[in-house]
Design a protein around this motif. Structure first.
Motif, PDB file in Angstrom:
ATOM      1  N   MET A 194       0.830  -1.206   0.000  1.00 15.97           N
ATOM      2  CA  MET A 194       0.000   0.000   0.000  1.00 15.97           C
ATOM      3  C   MET A 194       0.865   1.256   0.000  1.00 15.97           C
ATOM      4  O   MET A 194       0.500   2.276  -0.595  1.00 15.97           O
ATOM      5  CB  MET A 194      -0.925  -0.014   1.210  1.00 15.97           C
ATOM      6  N   ASN A 195       2.007   1.167   0.629  1.00 13.77           N
ATOM      7  CA  ASN A 195       2.908   2.314   0.677  1.00 13.77           C
ATOM      8  C   ASN A 195       3.465   2.666  -0.695  1.00 13.77           C
ATOM      9  O   ASN A 195       3.924   3.784  -0.918  1.00 13.77           O
ATOM     10  CB  ASN A 195       4.055   2.020   1.649  1.00 13.77           C
ATOM     11  N   ASN A 196       3.424   1.697  -1.606  1.00 14.44           N
ATOM     12  CA  ASN A 196       3.929   1.934  -2.960  1.00 14.44           C
ATOM     13  C   ASN A 196       2.829   1.933  -4.015  1.00 14.44           C
ATOM     14  O   ASN A 196       3.116   2.011  -5.208  1.00 14.44           O
ATOM     15  CB  ASN A 196       4.965   0.861  -3.327  1.00 14.44           C
ATOM     16  N   ALA A 197       1.585   1.849  -3.587  1.00 15.46           N
ATOM     17  CA  ALA A 197       0.482   1.686  -4.532  1.00 15.46           C
ATOM     18  C   ALA A 197       0.179   2.943  -5.329  1.00 15.46           C
ATOM     19  O   ALA A 197      -0.474   2.872  -6.378  1.00 15.46           O
ATOM     20  CB  ALA A 197      -0.777   1.231  -3.795  1.00 15.46           C
ATOM     21  N   GLU A 198       0.650   4.091  -4.859  1.00 15.77           N
ATOM     22  CA  GLU A 198       0.350   5.334  -5.563  1.00 15.77           C
ATOM     23  C   GLU A 198       0.874   5.296  -6.997  1.00 15.77           C
ATOM     24  O   GLU A 198       0.328   5.940  -7.891  1.00 15.77           O
ATOM     25  CB  GLU A 198       0.944   6.511  -4.795  1.00 15.77           C
ATOM     26  N   GLN A 199       1.936   4.490  -7.217  1.00 14.82           N
ATOM     27  CA  GLN A 199       2.474   4.365  -8.578  1.00 14.82           C
ATOM     28  C   GLN A 199       1.460   3.780  -9.550  1.00 14.82           C
ATOM     29  O   GLN A 199       1.557   3.971 -10.753  1.00 14.82           O
ATOM     30  CB  GLN A 199       3.703   3.448  -8.545  1.00 14.82           C
ATOM     31  N   ALA A 200       0.493   3.027  -9.012  1.00 16.70           N
ATOM     32  CA  ALA A 200      -0.496   2.360  -9.869  1.00 16.70           C
ATOM     33  C   ALA A 200      -1.627   3.299 -10.297  1.00 16.70           C
ATOM     34  O   ALA A 200      -2.355   3.000 -11.240  1.00 16.70           O
ATOM     35  CB  ALA A 200      -1.081   1.149  -9.144  1.00 16.70           C
TER      36      ALA A 200
ATOM     37  N   MET B 210     -12.940  10.356  10.567  1.00 14.37           N
ATOM     38  CA  MET B 210     -13.637  10.178  11.837  1.00 14.37           C
ATOM     39  C   MET B 210     -14.939   9.411  11.641  1.00 14.37           C
ATOM     40  O   MET B 210     -15.363   8.644  12.489  1.00 14.37           O
ATOM     41  CB  MET B 210     -13.907  11.540  12.480  1.00 14.37           C
ATOM     42  N   VAL B 211     -15.585   9.642  10.500  1.00 14.57           N
ATOM     43  CA  VAL B 211     -16.855   8.964  10.236  1.00 14.57           C
ATOM     44  C   VAL B 211     -16.638   7.557   9.735  1.00 14.57           C
ATOM     45  O   VAL B 211     -17.308   6.614  10.144  1.00 14.57           O
ATOM     46  CB  VAL B 211     -17.686   9.771   9.209  1.00 14.57           C
ATOM     47  N   THR B 212     -15.668   7.367   8.881  1.00 12.57           N
ATOM     48  CA  THR B 212     -15.554   6.097   8.171  1.00 12.57           C
ATOM     49  C   THR B 212     -14.344   5.270   8.547  1.00 12.57           C
ATOM     50  O   THR B 212     -14.226   4.122   8.143  1.00 12.57           O
ATOM     51  CB  THR B 212     -15.484   6.354   6.649  1.00 12.57           C
ATOM     52  N   GLY B 213     -13.399   5.831   9.274  1.00  8.87           N
ATOM     53  CA  GLY B 213     -12.235   5.035   9.668  1.00  8.87           C
ATOM     54  C   GLY B 213     -11.173   4.963   8.603  1.00  8.87           C
ATOM     55  O   GLY B 213     -10.326   4.083   8.633  1.00  8.87           O
ATOM     56  N   GLY B 214     -11.162   5.878   7.640  1.00 11.05           N
ATOM     57  CA  GLY B 214     -10.266   5.749   6.498  1.00 11.05           C
ATOM     58  C   GLY B 214      -8.963   6.502   6.581  1.00 11.05           C
ATOM     59  O   GLY B 214      -8.183   6.494   5.634  1.00 11.05           O
ATOM     60  N   THR B 215      -8.689   7.164   7.708  1.00  7.28           N
ATOM     61  CA  THR B 215      -7.497   8.006   7.789  1.00  7.28           C
ATOM     62  C   THR B 215      -6.223   7.228   7.502  1.00  7.28           C
ATOM     63  O   THR B 215      -5.346   7.704   6.774  1.00  7.28           O
ATOM     64  CB  THR B 215      -7.409   8.659   9.179  1.00  7.28           C
ATOM     65  N   LEU B 216      -6.088   6.037   8.042  1.00  6.87           N
ATOM     66  CA  LEU B 216      -4.886   5.232   7.825  1.00  6.87           C
ATOM     67  C   LEU B 216      -4.644   5.009   6.339  1.00  6.87           C
ATOM     68  O   LEU B 216      -3.527   5.175   5.845  1.00  6.87           O
ATOM     69  CB  LEU B 216      -5.036   3.886   8.536  1.00  6.87           C
ATOM     70  N   PHE B 217      -5.693   4.657   5.613  1.00  5.78           N
ATOM     71  CA  PHE B 217      -5.534   4.363   4.195  1.00  5.78           C
ATOM     72  C   PHE B 217      -5.241   5.630   3.396  1.00  5.78           C
ATOM     73  O   PHE B 217      -4.491   5.602   2.415  1.00  5.78           O
ATOM     74  CB  PHE B 217      -6.791   3.650   3.677  1.00  5.78           C
TER      75      PHE B 217
END
Length: 641
Positions: free
Chosen positions: A163-169, A236-243
């Motif tokens: 995931m840390n390298n997925a931005e390339q995709a 805060m609503v959806t829990g997506g901050t980590l991603f």
């Protein structure tokens, strides 16, 4: 006898292209029929049930929205892929799952173009997906990649490295987090559905992009502040901050069983310019089949069962499994020694460590699908004077080999490795076979490596491990039931590097390491019926070798055969090296090694796998007679008939 379910819509679909001809309003009925077909199929073949039931709607929605196989669908682990197989041209073979010549229980590239990447071990889907997506980017292809990963698989570091390298995709990659257990986010409700639709919609994404560009022109500081405000508000609503921090545009959580909503969301993200995107889908393991919903662990992997009652076919009894023997032996040792702790990697039931946890809840640690961490964690415990027992399937210990070498072996730390499922494993096939542990452990300095020939020997070896503090030590033992020998009430501490003579003879020496001992005994009977005198040695240790015993056997027999249920490079190879170094190969003794073949064996019944591998009693007899250059031998020893 189970009656086949009525499946009028499913009967019209052989491939995903057929599925796309259905109206969206028909998808719920289609999913219900697909679920019924899967339940019926697994009831006749056995296999992984709960995980597949939990992704039926996801499977339908993905194939309905995306142009598979041109768009690549990658399943993590793969044991949830049965619904996928049914609607990708394999329904007519679905009742051959996990059988010889039948469908694999996992995704398999050689089986279908709809399986672009094989699996069976976890946490690989995002890494592979990034590879597929970047390849599309480099070649100018507009194909999408969809990686479906379970919440349990997210406990492995590999998933986060990817995931840390997925931005390339970029927007060519869509990750679907199948969350059926871990509480990553609040429960799904109408508001969550609304937010998921909203943040995945084309209108929202275009508005967001326009606002982003506008703020960038006005002020970099304002842009950053607004972006962070939006990110954390949604987080805060959806829990997506980590991603979001890992570079993903987060959508969710969504109801993974609302197939129409899933289709709406997948259509939005398919056409989005934003990316990579992660969709967080909440699902229920075993969904739609009450016995599986009520007992997720029990119905994760099942034997044949009755669909109506849910009752699984029971074993006929017999000796306890090696896994159970190991667990009981470890519990007995831990009662005497409070320094003993247990570690496993997401397999407490499979390794028997669930029993250990019941006895010592504060001394058992399930690290999740994180074998690397588990081994390094054990090394830290050992360095502090504790006695960690790391119970991991042989095939999964491969994932932690760097830690075995650098963090355990080089530092000579007394970590105890219990390698379950060593050797062939039947229906799970080559991905789960413990073929390589002897080769990859016996090459390491400081290691002691043992193999149990029966339940009594395993009990002795667990005790020996508990008493051994001079460095790392491992024991391997097979899947399934033991031989039925009496288990000692008081185990013996084995002398390191010393085997034992089970039967003494003059002409043929069978040097057995591990669980092929019963076949060696049968082979000895067959050879003695031909007039040959046979020695059977239970070598016990692959490292260090019992060099004195080996010299004795090679010096006084015409033929010596090593037998092991492991790949080339293990016990037999080390015996040959020792014999060569000592000049024993010049003495006239004929040395032969019997081991697993240099192939990845497909799933089959265990007996057939051993026949294919050439590790049965008749194979041992043939090896001996061929070495002696005799087709038959008379009752009078040494006289060719």
């Amino acid at each position: 006898m189970n009656q086949r379910p009525d499946t009028p819509l499913l009967d019209t679909v052989q491939y995903p292209a057929d599925l796309r001809k259905l109206d969206k309003s028909q998808l719920k009925q289609f999913a219900d029929e697909l679920r019924a077909e899967m339940i019926d199929a697994v009831s006749t073949s056995g296999g992984h049930l709960g995980s597949g039931l939990g992704v039926v709607e996801l499977t339908v929605a993905i194939h309905y929205v995306f142009d598979t196989p041109n768009d690549r669908l990658i399943w993590d682990v793969g044991h949830q892929c049965y619904p996928h197989k049914i609607i990708t041209g394999r329904r007519d073979r679905i009742r051959t799952l996990r059988q010889g010549g039948g469908l694999s229980g996992f995704t398999k590239r050689a089986e279908s173009e709809y399986d672009p990447f094989g699996a069976a071990h976890s946490s690989t889907s995002i890494s592979a997906g990034v590879g597929f997506a970047v390849s599309n980017k480099l070649t100018g292809s507009d194909g999408r990649v969809i990686a479906v990963i379970g919440d349990g698989s997210m406990s492995a570091g590999l998933a986060y490295e990817a995931m840390n390298n997925a931005e390339q995709a970029g927007n060519r990659l869509i990750v679907i987090l199948n969350d059926n257990d871990m509480s990553i986010a609040p429960p799904v409700g109408g508001l969550s559905h609304y937010l998921a639709r909203l943040v995945s919609s084309d209108t929202y994404l275009k508005t967001r992009d326009f606002a982003s560009r506008l703020f960038r022109r006005v002020s970099k500081r304002v842009h950053k502040t607004a972006a962070k405000a939006e990110e954390y508000a949604r987080g805060m609503v959806t829990g997506g901050t980590l991603f979001e921090e890992l570079g993903f545009y987060y959508v969710g959580p969504v109801d993974g069983h609302d197939v129409v909503t899933l289709v709406d969301i997948l259509e939005n993200v398919r056409d989005a310019e934003e990316g990579p995107i992660l969709i967080h889908a909440r699902t229920v393991k075993g969904k739609g089949y009450e016995p599986a919903e009520n007992s997720a662990d029990k119905y994760h992997g099942v034997a044949k069962f009755d669909v109506v009652s849910g009752e699984q076919k029971k074993s006929s009894g017999g000796p306890p499994s090696y896994t159970k023997v190991f667990a009981n032996a470890l519990i007995a040792e831990a009662k005497k020694d409070d320094k003993i702790v247990g570690i496993t990697a997401a397999m407490p039931g499979g390794t028997g460590m669930d029993d250990f946890e019941k006895a010592f809840p504060d001394r058992m640690f399930d690290v999740g699908i994180a074998e690397q961490h588990g081994v390094c964690f054990a090394a830290g415990l050992a360095a502090q004077g504790h006695k960690p027992f790391v119970a991991i399937y042989s095939t999964f210990l491969q994932r932690a080999y760097d830690q075995v070498v650098h963090d355990v072996a080089i530092q000579n730390l007394p970590v105890r490795f219990a390698m379950d499922r060593a050797g062939l494993v039947g229906a799970d096939g080559c991905t789960h076979a413990g073929s390589f542990d002897l080769a990859y452990l016996c090459t390491l300095p400081n290691f002691v490596v043992m193999a149990a020939s029966d339940e009594a020997e395993l009990t002795h070896m667990v005790h020996t491990m508990a008493e051994y503090d001079d460095g790392p030590i491992a024991v391997r033992y097979p899947r399934g039931a033991g031989t039925g020998v009496e288990i000692p009430a008081v185990p013996e501490k084995l002398e390191i590097g010393k085997g034992r003579i089970v039967k003494d003879g003059k002409t043929v020496a069978l040097m057995c390491l591990g669980a092929r001992m019963e076949e060696c005994k049968k082979a000895a009977d067959m050879l003695e019926a031909k007039g040959l005198s046979v020695t059977i040695a239970d070598m016990r240790f692959a490292k260090p070798l019992d060099e004195a015993l080996i010299r004795d056997l090679l010096s006084r027999h015409e033929v010596a055969v090593t037998i092991e249920e492991a790949a080339v490079g293990g016990f037999g190879a080390h015996v040959l090296t020792m014999a060569s170094d000592d000049g024993l190969t010049d003495s006239g003794v004929k040395i032969r090694t019997m081991r697993l073949p240099d192939v990845f064996q497909d799933q089959d019944a265990p007996a057939k796998q051993y026949e294919e591998a050439g590790l049965t009693a008749p194979d041992i007899v043939e090896t001996v007679l061929t070495a002696l250059q005799r087709n038959d031998v008379s009752v009078e020893e040494g006289q060719i008939a």
